[in-house]
Design a protein around this motif. Structure first.
Motif, PDB file in Angstrom:
ATOM      1  N   MET A  14      18.178  39.770  23.747  1.00 50.90           N
ATOM      2  CA  MET A  14      19.078  40.563  23.909  1.00 50.90           C
ATOM      3  C   MET A  14      19.802  38.488  25.227  1.00 50.90           C
ATOM      4  SD  MET A  14      17.279  42.600  27.228  1.00 50.90           S
ATOM      5  CE  MET A  14      16.293  42.856  26.472  1.00 50.90           C
ATOM      6  N   ALA A  15      20.609  39.110  25.726  1.00 53.25           N
ATOM      7  CA  ALA A  15      21.464  37.762  25.806  1.00 53.25           C
ATOM      8  C   ALA A  15      22.892  37.798  26.266  1.00 53.25           C
ATOM      9  CB  ALA A  15      21.697  36.539  24.584  1.00 53.25           C
ATOM     10  N   ILE A  16      23.423  36.949  27.254  1.00 52.22           N
ATOM     11  CA  ILE A  16      24.849  37.168  27.883  1.00 52.22           C
ATOM     12  C   ILE A  16      25.490  36.014  26.835  1.00 52.22           C
ATOM     13  CG2 ILE A  16      25.943  37.141  29.667  1.00 52.22           C
ATOM     14  CD1 ILE A  16      24.003  38.228  31.399  1.00 52.22           C
ATOM     15  N   HIS A  17      26.405  36.062  26.523  1.00 53.73           N
ATOM     16  CA  HIS A  17      27.936  34.884  26.457  1.00 53.73           C
ATOM     17  C   HIS A  17      28.761  35.264  27.520  1.00 53.73           C
ATOM     18  CE1 HIS A  17      30.252  33.241  23.991  1.00 53.73           C
ATOM     19  NE2 HIS A  17      31.052  34.169  23.302  1.00 53.73           N
ATOM     20  N   ALA A  18      28.425  34.146  27.720  1.00 56.05           N
ATOM     21  CA  ALA A  18      28.939  33.525  29.426  1.00 56.05           C
ATOM     22  C   ALA A  18      29.011  32.207  29.099  1.00 56.05           C
ATOM     23  CB  ALA A  18      28.338  34.255  30.553  1.00 56.05           C
ATOM     24  N   GLY A  19      29.552  31.850  30.396  1.00 58.22           N
ATOM     25  CA  GLY A  19      30.092  30.531  30.630  1.00 58.22           C
ATOM     26  C   GLY A  19      28.964  29.585  30.354  1.00 58.22           C
ATOM     27  N   GLY A  20      27.421  29.882  30.900  1.00 56.21           N
ATOM     28  CA  GLY A  20      26.454  29.200  30.285  1.00 56.21           C
ATOM     29  C   GLY A  20      26.481  28.110  31.344  1.00 56.21           C
ATOM     30  N   HIS A  21      25.592  27.749  31.093  1.00 49.89           N
ATOM     31  CA  HIS A  21      24.514  25.785  32.429  1.00 49.89           C
ATOM     32  C   HIS A  21      25.257  24.686  30.954  1.00 49.89           C
ATOM     33  CE1 HIS A  21      22.980  29.554  34.039  1.00 49.89           C
ATOM     34  NE2 HIS A  21      22.812  28.670  34.998  1.00 49.89           N
ATOM     35  N   THR A  22      25.468  23.545  31.843  1.00 52.21           N
ATOM     36  CA  THR A  22      26.093  22.358  31.203  1.00 52.21           C
ATOM     37  C   THR A  22      24.366  21.404  31.631  1.00 52.21           C
ATOM     38  OG1 THR A  22      27.142  21.591  33.313  1.00 52.21           O
ATOM     39  CG2 THR A  22      28.564  22.960  31.041  1.00 52.21           C
ATOM     40  N   ARG A  23      24.068  20.448  31.195  1.00 51.74           N
ATOM     41  CA  ARG A  23      23.067  19.845  31.261  1.00 51.74           C
ATOM     42  C   ARG A  23      23.819  18.723  31.361  1.00 51.74           C
ATOM     43  NH1 ARG A  23      19.409  16.727  27.906  1.00 51.74           N
ATOM     44  NH2 ARG A  23      17.654  15.942  29.768  1.00 51.74           N
ATOM     45  N   ASP A  24      24.507  17.819  32.979  1.00 53.41           N
ATOM     46  CA  ASP A  24      24.691  16.729  33.145  1.00 53.41           C
ATOM     47  C   ASP A  24      24.361  15.810  32.749  1.00 53.41           C
ATOM     48  OD1 ASP A  24      26.962  18.474  33.095  1.00 53.41           O
ATOM     49  OD2 ASP A  24      27.078  18.966  35.238  1.00 53.41           O
ATOM     50  N   ARG A  70      28.184  27.096  35.410  1.00 54.94           N
ATOM     51  CA  ARG A  70      27.363  26.249  36.302  1.00 54.94           C
ATOM     52  C   ARG A  70      26.550  25.061  35.389  1.00 54.94           C
ATOM     53  NH1 ARG A  70      25.387  32.551  36.811  1.00 54.94           N
ATOM     54  NH2 ARG A  70      25.617  32.587  34.857  1.00 54.94           N
ATOM     55  N   ARG A  71      26.176  24.744  36.639  1.00 54.47           N
ATOM     56  CA  ARG A  71      25.316  23.156  36.429  1.00 54.47           C
ATOM     57  C   ARG A  71      23.416  23.498  36.483  1.00 54.47           C
ATOM     58  NH1 ARG A  71      27.618  17.599  39.456  1.00 54.47           N
ATOM     59  NH2 ARG A  71      28.890  17.506  37.760  1.00 54.47           N
ATOM     60  N   LEU A  72      22.834  22.863  35.002  1.00 54.33           N
ATOM     61  CA  LEU A  72      21.583  23.649  34.857  1.00 54.33           C
ATOM     62  C   LEU A  72      20.636  22.955  36.265  1.00 54.33           C
ATOM     63  CD1 LEU A  72      19.052  25.031  33.443  1.00 54.33           C
ATOM     64  CD2 LEU A  72      19.263  22.908  31.850  1.00 54.33           C
ATOM     65  N   SER A  73      20.113  23.430  36.703  1.00 52.17           N
ATOM     66  CA  SER A  73      19.286  22.801  37.563  1.00 52.17           C
ATOM     67  C   SER A  73      17.249  22.929  37.329  1.00 52.17           C
ATOM     68  CB  SER A  73      19.049  23.128  39.245  1.00 52.17           C
ATOM     69  OG  SER A  73      18.454  22.747  40.248  1.00 52.17           O
ATOM     70  N   GLU A  74      17.181  21.498  36.946  1.00 55.09           N
ATOM     71  CA  GLU A  74      15.833  21.554  36.387  1.00 55.09           C
ATOM     72  C   GLU A  74      14.728  22.542  37.132  1.00 55.09           C
ATOM     73  OE1 GLU A  74      14.601  18.901  34.159  1.00 55.09           O
ATOM     74  OE2 GLU A  74      16.667  18.613  32.854  1.00 55.09           O
TER      75      GLU A  74
END
Length: 446
Positions: free
Chosen positions: A277-287, A430-434
């Motif tokens: 399962m998943a959510i097709h959304a804006g997702g996360h960016t890894r900047d 959204r920004r990915l926070s490790e």
């Protein structure tokens, strides 16, 4: 546009959906010197978006171009001699809550183009799609628009990609793994025309035409040619559960369920009783900060960060998936831990349409990417569009639809909160926070 002859050397960078399908269709049309390069030593690359457990196959778009192309793709998937036994026609139950304009338009388009659809107006009709022992959640009782597309289902993505590899090789194409392309080779400073690629190991592959089919790695690898204002790498969070044999038998015949308002989708169990399962959304960016091009979102995968660390997803994504899961199958959501997680990296465009065409000012450099989370279902046929574009026979309205330079490029940068249109629905990245990635305890039922 550069003129390529049947024996012209063509180099395709990327052995995923776009790259392999393009090679396949070039070879079918008589091109004899096609080489596909990929960064991964072992192919299919295990961290590629196209190397996945499964992908939805559905024709449900309000854009009749995609609906018609999907119908052609389904016909191709059904050819087992060509594509194996990878397509499973379970049907796709599509619903739209609140403002269901996209879903209603998709239904009308499916109906107009002869797709087998069943209107599921009312709770009882929706429940009748499922076996009596399947407990359904609140998503099916809300005031929403829903219908069943019987001419759809899902495809085994990794095996489909492997079949594409085999098809290309059977037609005489060359596929080489372990070739990380670091730069384009130019004819001279004045013309800037691309004449090949140079890999990190020092090898150079000369070509009359270079096709960049590098998916989510495109903006970080070739920022001068395809800046992320036109193609943004976003990480989409995926989880799986494992069912007992008894549970799997109960859920085996359910359709794929796709909520086009929330973006949540869930598959029936596969042969190993795994449900994805998943959510097709804006997702996360890894900047990632670069010296010349500012901040560029760059994938974080099992190949870049290791098998365990590279598969972790944000805690907030785990929580959102659990809540959405409860709204579909509450009995499973309240009892099943998530057993695997993965960030599937998309190459997103701002309008969902793909990037297919030459780079302005460099007719020897083509781009075939920007899948935006809805390209894989077209694997058997998407390369025909790219090949049409290469040969200069793509209809003009499609040339404009997929043109690389049609998107505005105000400053070639993507700011926090970048908004994408996701199948006529907008969402913010959204920004990915490790420091906020999930651990094993986060995967347990609430």
């Amino acid at each position: 546009m550069v003129e390529v002859k049947p024996d012209s050397p063509i180099v395709i960078v990327g052995a995923g959906c776009f790259g392999l399908s393009t090679a396949y269709h070039l070879l079918k049309r008589g091109f004899t010197n096609v080489i596909v390069l990929d960064r991964a030593e072992t192919l299919p690359a295990k961290d590629a978006a196209s190397t996945d457990l499964n992908k939805i196959v559905r024709s449900s778009y309000p854009d009749d171009f995609y609906t018609s192309l999907a119908q052609n793709a389904v016909k191709a998937w059904k050819d087992k001699d060509e594509w194996g036994n990878n397509y499973h026609e379970t049907g796709v139950l599509i619903m739209g809550e609140r403002n269901a304009g996209y879903t209603k338009a998709s239904y009308a388009n499916d109906l107009a183009l002869g797709v087998r659809v069943v209107n599921l107006e009312g709770e009882e009709k929706r429940k009748a799609v499922f076996a009596s022992g399947v407990e359904l959640g609140t998503a099916f009782t809300r005031n929403c628009f829903a219908y069943l597309n019987r001419d759809g289902g899902w495809v085994h993505a990794e095996d489909g990609t492997r079949r594409a590899l085999e098809n290309v090789q059977a037609l005489g194409g060359t596929i080489i793994g372990g070739k990380l392309v670091k730069e384009l080779v130019r004819a001279n400073v004045e013309t800037g025309r691309t004449t090949g690629v140079r890999c990190t190991d020092g090898s150079v592959y000369s070509a009359e035409l270079v096709v960049l089919a590098t998916g989510s790695w495109t903006p970080s690898t070739f920022p001068e040619s395809v800046p992320q204002s036109q193609c943004l790498a976003t990480g989409q969070s995926i989880v799986t559960i494992r069912l007992s044999p008894e549970e799997a038998n109960l859920y085996r015949e359910v359709p794929v369920v796709y909520n086009q308002t929330t973006g949540f989708y869930i598959f029936p169990p596969n042969a190993e009783n795994i449900v994805k399962m998943a959510i097709h959304a804006g997702g996360h960016t890894r900047d990632i900060q670069t010296n010349q091009h500012g901040t560029i979102s760059t994938p974080r995968t099992t190949l870049t960060h290791g098998e365990t660390e590279g598969s972790r997803i944000p805690i907030e994504a785990v929580q959102e998936l659990r809540r959405s899961f409860q709204e579909i199958y509450p009995a499973l959501a309240n009892s099943k831990p998530f057993v695997t997680t993965r960030m599937c990296w998309y190459a997103d465009t701002q309008d969902d349409d793909w990037l297919i065409g030459s780079i302005p000012g460099d007719p020897s450099l083509f781009v075939a990417t920007g899948g935006s989370g809805h390209a894989y279902k077209f694997l058997p046929v998407i390369g025909s569009l790219v090949t049409d574009a290469i040969q200069g026979v793509l209809p003009e309205h499609l040339v404009k639809k997929f043109a690389v330079d049609r998107r505005q490029r105000p400053n070639d940068k993507v700011n926090p909160g970048f908004t994408l249109r996701i199948e006529r629905r907008t969402d913010t990245t959204r920004r990915l926070s490790e420091s906020s990635l999930s651990t094993d305890k986060d995967l347990l039922p609430l």
